[in-house]
Motif scaffolding. Sequence first.
Motif, short mmCIF file in Angstrom:
data_model
loop_
_atom_site.label_atom_id
_atom_site.label_comp_id
_atom_site.label_asym_id
_atom_site.label_seq_id
_atom_site.Cartn_x
_atom_site.Cartn_y
_atom_site.Cartn_z
N ARG A 118 -3.47 1.39 -3.50
CA ARG A 118 -2.58 0.28 -3.78
C ARG A 118 -1.37 0.79 -4.56
O ARG A 118 -1.51 1.57 -5.50
N HIS B 176 -11.06 16.72 2.97
CA HIS B 176 -12.42 16.97 3.41
C HIS B 176 -12.39 17.81 4.68
O HIS B 176 -11.62 17.53 5.59
N ILE C 146 -4.62 1.44 8.19
CA ILE C 146 -4.37 1.95 6.85
C ILE C 146 -5.06 3.26 6.55
O ILE C 146 -4.67 3.98 5.66
N TRP C 147 -6.11 3.58 7.27
CA TRP C 147 -6.68 4.91 7.05
C TRP C 147 -7.27 5.43 8.34
O TRP C 147 -7.56 4.67 9.26
N GLU C 148 -7.45 6.71 8.38
CA GLU C 148 -7.95 7.32 9.59
C GLU C 148 -8.71 8.59 9.22
O GLU C 148 -8.23 9.42 8.45
N VAL C 149 -9.91 8.69 9.74
CA VAL C 149 -10.73 9.90 9.56
C VAL C 149 -11.10 10.35 10.96
O VAL C 149 -11.50 9.54 11.78
N VAL C 150 -10.92 11.62 11.25
CA VAL C 150 -11.22 12.10 12.59
C VAL C 150 -12.23 13.23 12.51
O VAL C 150 -12.00 14.24 11.84
N ILE D 12 -14.18 9.54 2.00
CA ILE D 12 -15.47 10.15 2.29
C ILE D 12 -16.18 10.36 0.96
O ILE D 12 -15.78 11.21 0.15
N LYS E 249 0.71 4.92 1.24
CA LYS E 249 -0.09 5.68 2.20
C LYS E 249 0.34 7.14 2.20
O LYS E 249 1.51 7.44 2.03
N TYR F 221 -2.97 12.38 12.91
CA TYR F 221 -2.90 12.56 11.46
C TYR F 221 -4.15 11.96 10.83
O TYR F 221 -4.86 11.15 11.43
N LEU F 222 -4.38 12.40 9.61
CA LEU F 222 -5.42 11.79 8.79
C LEU F 222 -4.70 10.98 7.74
O LEU F 222 -3.79 11.49 7.07
N THR F 223 -5.09 9.75 7.61
CA THR F 223 -4.35 8.84 6.75
C THR F 223 -5.26 8.30 5.66
O THR F 223 -6.46 8.14 5.87
N ALA F 224 -4.69 8.04 4.50
CA ALA F 224 -5.40 7.38 3.42
C ALA F 224 -4.41 6.55 2.65
O ALA F 224 -3.19 6.71 2.82
N PHE F 225 -4.91 5.66 1.84
CA PHE F 225 -4.00 4.79 1.12
C PHE F 225 -4.54 4.49 -0.27
O PHE F 225 -5.70 4.68 -0.57
N LEU G 93 0.83 -1.19 0.00
CA LEU G 93 0.00 0.00 0.00
C LEU G 93 0.87 1.24 0.00
O LEU G 93 1.93 1.29 0.62
N VAL H 167 -6.96 8.67 -4.73
CA VAL H 167 -7.28 7.66 -5.74
C VAL H 167 -6.37 7.92 -6.94
O VAL H 167 -5.89 9.04 -7.14
N THR H 168 -6.18 6.89 -7.71
CA THR H 168 -5.39 7.05 -8.92
C THR H 168 -6.32 6.86 -10.11
O THR H 168 -7.33 6.16 -10.01
N ILE I 203 -11.03 16.80 8.26
CA ILE I 203 -11.49 15.56 8.90
C ILE I 203 -11.01 14.32 8.17
O ILE I 203 -10.97 13.24 8.74
N GLY I 204 -10.68 14.46 6.91
CA GLY I 204 -10.27 13.27 6.19
C GLY I 204 -9.54 13.62 4.93
O GLY I 204 -9.65 14.73 4.41
N VAL I 205 -8.77 12.65 4.47
CA VAL I 205 -8.05 12.83 3.22
C VAL I 205 -8.26 11.56 2.42
O VAL I 205 -8.44 10.49 2.99
N SER I 206 -8.33 11.69 1.13
CA SER I 206 -8.46 10.47 0.33
C SER I 206 -7.59 10.60 -0.90
O SER I 206 -7.31 11.69 -1.39
#
Lengths: 254, 987
Positions: free
Chosen positions: A131, A147, B677-681, B751, A105, A125-129, A103, A160-161, A155-158
Amino acid sequence: MASVPRSFLLLSIIPTILILCADFACCNTGRKTGDGLDTDFSGFSVPLEHSFQVDDVSRFRMRGALQLRGGRETSVSLSQSQLSEEDRNTLKVGEEVAAVDGLYKIRVPRVSLTDRQTERQMDGYLTAFVRACSLVESHLSDVITLHTDVSGYLIGVSIVTIPGACRGTEVEDEVDLEAFNTTLTIIAPTNAPQPETALFIERMDIEHEKRGKPQEQKSFFAKYWMYIVPLVLFLMMSGAQDQSGGGAANGGGR
Amino acid sequence: MKPPAKMSKPTSLFVIFFSLFVMSEAVFEDQVGKFDWRQQYVGKTLFAHFDSHSQSSKKLFLATDKNIFASFNSRTGDLFWRHVDKVGPEGTIDILLLHGQDALMVVGGGRLLRSWDTNMGGLNWEAVLDTGSFQAACFVAIQDTVKHVAVLKKAVISLHYLTNGHQKWVENLPDSDTVQYQAVYSGGEEEVYVLGVVPNSHLTIIAYSLEDGEIIKQRSVEAPWLSSVESSCVVIGQGVLMCVDPATLALYTLPIQAEEAPQFNQILLQSLDLEVSLGFQPVLVSSQPHPARSPISEFFLQLGPDHHVLLQLNADGYTIAALRDFQPAFLVSFATTGEKTVAAVMTPKNETACDINLFSADSGRRLLDTTVIFPLDLNGGKPFKLYVHAFLKKDDSVGYRVLVQTQDHALTFIQQPGRVVWTREEALADVVTMEMVDLPLTGTQAELEGEFGKKAAIQDGLFPMVLKRLSSQVILLQVWLAHLWKLFYEARQPHGQVKNEVTIETLSRDEFNLQKMMVMVTASGKLFGIDSKSGSILWKHYLENVQPNAVFKLIVQRTTAHFPHPPQCTLLIKDKDTGLASLHVFNPIFGRKSHIAPPALPRPILQSLLLPVIDQDYAKVLLLVDDQYKVTAFPSTKNVLQQLQEMASSIFFYLIRSDQGNLSGFRLRKDLSTERIWEVVLPTEVQKIVAVNGKRPNEHVHSQGRVMGDRSVLYKYLNPNLLAVVTESTDAHPERAFVGVFLVDGVTGRIIHEAVQRKARGPVHFVHSENWVVYEYWNTKSRRNEFSVLELFEGTELYNSTVFSSLDRPHLPQVLQQTYIFPSPITTMEATLTEKGITSRHLLVGLPSGAILSLPKMFLDPRRPEVVTEHSREENLIPYAPEMPIRTEWFINYNQTVARVKGIYTAPSGLESTCLLRFCAGCSPMMEVVAYGLDIYQTRVYPSKQFDVLKDDYDYVLISSVLLALFFATMISKRLAQVKLLNRAWR
């Protein structure tokens, strides 16, 4: 789990600074940038870190800096460096991370876009991953979305590829893996709709008016006088005859 | 019930598809109770009184922990009436006193005093009491008639008239900040005594004049050993206070009415040859048969868990005589009829039964022929309390009936000579969770199924298969003949003697899989297996040592489909505070505990998830994640572990810490450890997570998209990993309050959608299914309840039509949302579920009125147009209207209201799948709906009408006779025509 040894972090920053050629991605929430208002907020930057290790242990290193501008017009831009030779090897040439379904991240610290005072107090931290293989196969073109909540906290991160699939295609050209092709967006919550009473009433009124005009209610008699009058006349005529006949009979009886 | 016959009507099908507006929820009057049943419960009994007003009375009055005052028929156990008060401390029943036709109740921690008419259950009067926490209450009699009731609160005593509730007088208690007033006593004299205590210092006795509430006398008695009057003192005999002190092992007596400075008189238990069990707090039990007279001078002293002594205070008021020693004895109780007072004592007989005997209270002599046997249920709790109703027989001897309350909240009513008249399982008043399990096939059915099983076909050749087939046919014939013989035999029996009882032995799956086993888990830790058709309890199992704050999760690990492996359910019992959990594995058909040993769980469990992975015995694998993010698998055979290792990198799960606003995702590693692997707060200072809901794993979606008016297809965003997270703002101000709805992918933590409903607050009820989320909230600005529906669409093109993967879905879906006004508050919400998901969906909404509304999803469609167009008409969309209608024909439970609906469970029946096999075009699926709360209501709903099933009042006789008549008519007319033709030919 996500803690990073401080010394390691320092070491990893040094090579990134040395590389001058920086890739730049920028975005805002759809409004025009460069308004006068933006200058009020000088903005601040937070580190964007990434990790792609084989042995499942996350070791986050600097990927770039996110320039956040809060206030009325939230905007974000990212300045990031190229992948180092070593990183490219880890990611692709070694084919280690990608091969073992590893992954990739990323993480950003929790910050508030509006309230600069509390920014440092929040930890974590805000984490996302994504592949690692899909990142390689997409030639490092990724979409990072940040986000925020109603009060401007991240509150969040995302990530994508595009494309997102892992098809196992070999990436031949080393150059494809040098620079990130990042699209960056920041999304604030949308307001859910309220019941549309006003519009409905308006529409009902219009419909009512439409319907009201042609259908001027005539009275029952006004509508059907042509049938009623002959019927009444006929009844009266026949009634009169009966009466006269009856009267005659009665008279005869007495 | 006649089995619903099946009939192919392909022509009518289209008619019905296009007339979905008309719902068929309504039942005809003669169908009431045919497909549905309701059971009403009251909860754990706190106070119980028999109606002793008249000898032949059949009434029994109960006040329960569910804030219910109810009256039962003591002959049948049926409910006469019940009053359901508010939930929570506002409606708690503090005390229930019964006198004649009046039942007096103090409600809500001393808020209200109520008087009920016991005959009809109507409210006589209600009086609002002064503030202050309730302590005690008693009737006050004057010259042998009870005219008043005294209510003692923390700082106030008040006297009320029994006839109208008016206050006669109210007095402040002296020194109420130091003295704890705990008891009030009236022995039929002109005075009311209030007893208070300053712990470990002294006892205060105040006598109030009945007339005007004036303090007649006030005494203070040294009592350094006394800490509580309530728990260690009773009044016996002619106003003698009897206290027990576990420290000095002594009884203390004190005449309350004494004129001079009184002193406690100490009687050592040793002097009576009595010994208290180690660590046991002795308890005194006394009886005051009539409020106008003083209590009897006999009393029980409990010395150990199963040791009681009947003691008598002698006439001098100082000395005590031991009348009888009861050891072992679980429970004791006094009962009075006429002038006779008796003591009922429950003693263990053997493993499976207890004896109850009557003893004369004044002598301790056993009364002859009064033994009643109470059967101990091995799957039930231990006896907890005894309520005795004594009466005088014709020969002046004492007869009695007894109500036994057990630890599992069950009530058993027993009559002499030991016949159990009825049993009520009051644990069912608090069902926490439930599942429906298909019944097993009978042996023959299983045989047939096995014949066509894959394994069999591969192993056997052609000839053995033929033989097998023949043998199974023979078996079927045998069964059929046996069935015919049974029918014939029953027909010869006189009517009414035919027992149609369902027992575990006769359980088997019916043709359409309509009858199922309902496995219900109650808060008290008792499990029930209930037949869904009749509602009769087929098995029960009481789990002891379940904490009152436990959280339950019921998991079906193996269904009945894997013959010969028995079905298997696992109940995860988790302590809410510590998080420590245990597993109970059982067979849901018979309720028996499985021999499979569940794994020991030494660490608190955070999350449990059921994987689609099955072991070699067809049991699904349950993963338990502990607080160190280590994973335990159950069952954990070698096979399973191997499978898990292979799949580890594709097993993701999420954890939610709502106190920290933290959502995080994990991936399983090969060594069964996990990787974050992921975290949303979601910052807790802004909003707090109130609920998270994924989709039901057994949900099927039939159509991938919706055909629009212009014949293009709008594809649904069907993400099985989608989580709906609902938050509420911490700011409660009506202008700034909001409800947040987040749609988060449970695998990637992305999200998907984030919306805020402004000026809204909870309680939020929501349903998440297919590609939509429906939520209900309170609009703080308009002060009304509103429904909002969110639907997710991929657009007119599918990204990857073959398989959905959260990891490969880069584009965000389109989100459509609409909001409607709902004219009622709701208590619970659930979506219907059918086996294949073809049917139109309905929302089942539990209303506070007790009605269950079946709301068609069509009305909650964000694509409802504001302006009607050609396309929207083509698509059958209802024009938008801001208010959601409530139509009375949508109430699926007509007048069978369900009090305090807590949950609605829907289970698909097999009808949809069976008809799928037969006519691909469509079918009329049906589902069982169970609503539970205080009551349990089960019914069937047909969301798309019952169009391929014959009505249950279908006239088979008429149709077949008409057919036969026509057949014969054609035969005869054919013959006649032939004759005629022949004759003509000869001419």
